[in-house]
Write an enzyme that holds these catalytic residues in place. Structure first.
Site: not given
Ligand code: MN
Length: 729
Positions: A267, A54, A78, A147, A82-83
């Site tokens: 279009d 990811h 990033h 993301d 958090e993880d």
């Molecule tokens: Mn992410």
């Protein structure tokens, strides 16, 4: 998902080494990748893949947008806070505070997402605002969008509920932000993926249509592209022709909003002509329009008037000779770049230039805001436009604060804003009727400064409380404008009564001039009259007269008063027996028995073109048609003619004879007149000593225009005379 091939770190490197060469920068990126790989080791995504995949994909997308080294490193990192139990300080120590700040912002935004999913009251609009408010750095927004794009690409592995809620949030919050920033490629892909999960049937129907039916269209596109190329090559204008297929989500939205079918969306496939300069765009448009019939109402000039996200292009829809209807977009390379990657085109990392994210961000935001607010500004009254611009700048560049309604709706305000600004942001009516405020359940004055996170509840009364003092309390330009407008409206009400009276009086005066007695006035004031002038009431009508929107003359004309009181009643009053008028020199055409007299101002003579003027109580005055006095009053004239049966007319005529001065000039003139048997009743001479000229005014009795013309020809031949003109007074 099989349509997306997973990339490796080397793939990412191949992208960013095209524009990043500095050894330190390359080392920073590699270190961030290895750090993330180590910290996320043993973690797997729902797809069963290692978590690092990811992070590589997000970094790959950021690199494709030409993100700088800090941005790419932050992309790799990033999800670490958090993880992985990493803190902001850990990142500062391992890398630097700039990266730590970006990663920390991204973590906060993620928490916001979780909150939203559990709170149905959380409004999308507010979410977008908070997101933008928290993402003070444009690099945070870019990483977040990349993301989200990768998460959407791999959404198949989520539970059915999460598929819906994440898609909903993406459509409500992230796609509009991508659109606002002009990231069109990202926006379209996000929207298409959302459609796939939110409207699966419609999505597959459209996909199916594009895969099959569009093949048939492709052929005519190819043919038309070739014809356009053949047309452009001899001109030497540089060009490149591409065909583009509309994205499923845009097709779906158009079908839904405008109730169209596949065949009526012109279009779905468009031809795009890319050229060099703006001028080239218009040249190409001209050539296309002169060779093909354009569909009316379909031409759009986004070059002259760009969209708010900076999109520029010319759009036109033409009918090909085989009746295919196709949209053509014409733009420069630069415009195309902006159209596809939006501000990324401006934002792209350029090695060697000192990158200042704050300055960059401000420039981008300035450009984007400027366009949208410019549109609003042009609709504004210009009296306070300078002040407006100032407070607008404050609204945009000053730090924003975010407050909440008791229901949890987010209201964004400029720093220093008060509960009164808040009230006007909620609703104009709430603002106008505000008489108190509760901030975090405390009763406070309306002038209290608000802070981010304040929950504000406005107390209102049933009547409006707007007053001059409020202008000093509010900080937002929008509230100031509303207050100003309402104060002006209040003042206008005081003036209203006076204006009604003024309008009524000026009408009364005009009616009097047309001999309408005051007592009869009100009988003319009917609803019929008001509605003819598109007025709702007698008061409005008088006000319109007072401010000259309606003129008394137009009212009198409409009511036909002039005819009744002057012309036609005049004709009735002044009609006599025919016999006594047979000797009159001039007759009113159609009504010969009316008294006519020759006017003294232009002294008409038989043979002149004449017109009658209906004077007050003095019959018809006859003027020459070119008399300057009559040209001003043509609306009161009637047709008259010389009486062909009357030969005994002797009319006085005045001439101005101009000559250079000499001895015995006047004697010569008088001799000449008597030899030709023209009586002269008056003669006045005036010397102009500085020019040695003289003007001699003579009054002569002539029978008609022919006799005048004859004597004029004689007089003009007298030595030193150079001009003769008829005199009007
Ligand atoms: Mn992410």
């Amino acid at each position: 998902m099989s349509e997306y091939i997973d990339h490796t770190y080397e793939d990412v490197e191949n992208v960013f080494t095209q524009y990043i060469h500095n050894e330190k920068d390359l080392e920073l990126i590699r270190h961030s990748y290895e750090y993330a790989k180590e910290k996320h080791a043993g973690q797997f995504r729902k797809s069963g893949q290692p978590y690092i995949i990811h992070l590589i994909e997000v970094a790959y997308l950021v690199s494709s947008l030409h993100g700088g080294p800090i941005t790419i490193a932050s992309a790799f990192l990033h999800d670490t806070i958090e993880d992985c139990g990493i803190t902001k300080d850990d990142i500062t120590n391992e890398f630097n505070s700039e990266i730590a700040e970006i990663v920390f912002s991204l973590t906060k935004i993620k928490a916001l997402s979780h909150q939203r999913r559990h709170d149905p009251e959380f409004v999308a609009d507010g979410h977008r605002k908070i997101f933008l408010g928290m993402a003070k750095d444009v690099r945070v927004i870019i990483i977040k969008l990349c993301d989200r794009l990768h998460n959407m690409r791999t959404l198949d592995f989520q539970t059915p509920e999460k598929k819906i809620s994440i898609s909903r949030e993406t459509l409500d919050v992230y796609a509009p932000i991508a659109d606002r920033l002009g990231f069109n490629e990202i926006k379209s892909e996000l929207q298409d993926l959302c459609l796939k999960y939110l409207e699966p049937e419609a999505y597959s129907e459209i996909k199916n249509y594009l895969a099959t039916k569009i093949k048939y269209k492709e052929e005519s596109i190819q043919k038309l592209s070739k014809k356009i190329a053949d047309m452009l090559i001899p001109t030497g204008i540089p060009f490149e022709i591409l065909a583009r297929v509309k994205h499923p989500y845009s097709i779906w939205k158009k079908m839904k909003n405008k109730n169209l079918t596949f065949d009526t969306i012109y279009d779905i496939v468009a031809i795009r002509v890319i050229t060099e300069t703006e001028l080239n765009c218009y040249e190409i448009l001209g050539l296309i329009h002169s060779n093909y019939t354009p569909l009316p109402g379909r031409f759009k000039d986004y070059i002259a008037v760009p969209k708010t996200n900076l999109y520029q292009s010319l759009h036109t829809t033409i009918i090909d000779h085989d009746s295919t209807i196709i949209e053509i977009q014409i733009r420069t390379k630069e415009m195309n770049d902006v159209a596809e990657n939006g501000i990324a085109a401006h934002w792209r990392y350029k090695e060697g230039t000192k990158y200042d994210p704050k300055k960059e961000q401000q420039e981008i935001m300035e450009k984007l805001h400027w366009f949208s607010d410019f549109v609003n500004l042009s609709n504004n009254n210009s009296e306070s436009s300078k002040e407006y611009m100032e407070s607008l700048t404050k609204d945009i560049f000053g730090d924003n604060i975010y407050c909440f309604t008791p229901n949890g709706k987010v209201i964004d305000l400029p720093k220093g804003a008060t509960p009164l600004d808040f009230a006007f942001k909620v609703h104009t009516k709430v603002g106008l009727c505000a008489n108190g405020a509760l901030v975090n359940s405390q009763l406070v004055p309306l002038s209290t400064e608000l802070k981010t996170g304040d929950v504000v509840s406005i107390k209102t009364s049933s009547t409006e409380n707007v007053n001059e003092r409020w202008l000093k309390i509010v900080k937002t330009s929008s509230a100031k404008n509303i207050i100003r407008k309402n104060l002006a409206k209040k003042n206008a009400e005081f003036l209203r009564e006076a204006n009604i009276q003024k309008g009524k009086e000026s009408l009364l005066d005009a009616f009097k001039e047309h001999n309408v007695p005051e007592g009869k006035f009100s009988s003319y004031m009917t609803n019929d009259l008001f509605s003819h002038f598109e007025m709702n009431s007698e008061d409005d009508f008088f006000i319109a007269v007072s401010n000259k929107t309606i003129t008394p003359t137009s009212v009198i004309d409409y009511l036909g008063i002039r005819n009744e009181s002057s012309l036609s009643s005049f004709i009735k009053k002044n009609t006599f027996e025919k016999a006594s008028f047979s000797k009159q020199s001039v007759l009113v055409r159609g009504t010969p028995n009316i008294l006519c007299t020759l006017s003294a101002c232009c002294s008409p003579i038989p043979g002149d073109d004449i017109v009658g003027y209906v004077s007050q109580g003095k019959g018809v005055k006859v003027h020459r048609k070119d008399c300057p006095n009559i040209i001003k009053a043509l609306n009161r004239t009637i047709e008259v003619e010389w009486n062909p049966n009357c030969t005994e007319i002797v009319a006085p005529i005045q001439l101005a004879i101009k000559a250079t001065d000499r001895d015995s000039l006047i004697v010569d003139i008088l001799n000449c007149l008597s030899q030709n048997k023209i009586p002269c009743t008056k003669i006045i001479a005036k010397n102009h000593t500085e020019t040695h000229t003289v003007t001699i005014n003579v009054t002569l009795n002539v029978k008609n225009f022919m006799q005048y013309n004859d004597i004029r020809n004689v007089l003009i031949n007298i030595e030193s005379v150079y001009s003769i003109e008829r005199v009007t007074h």
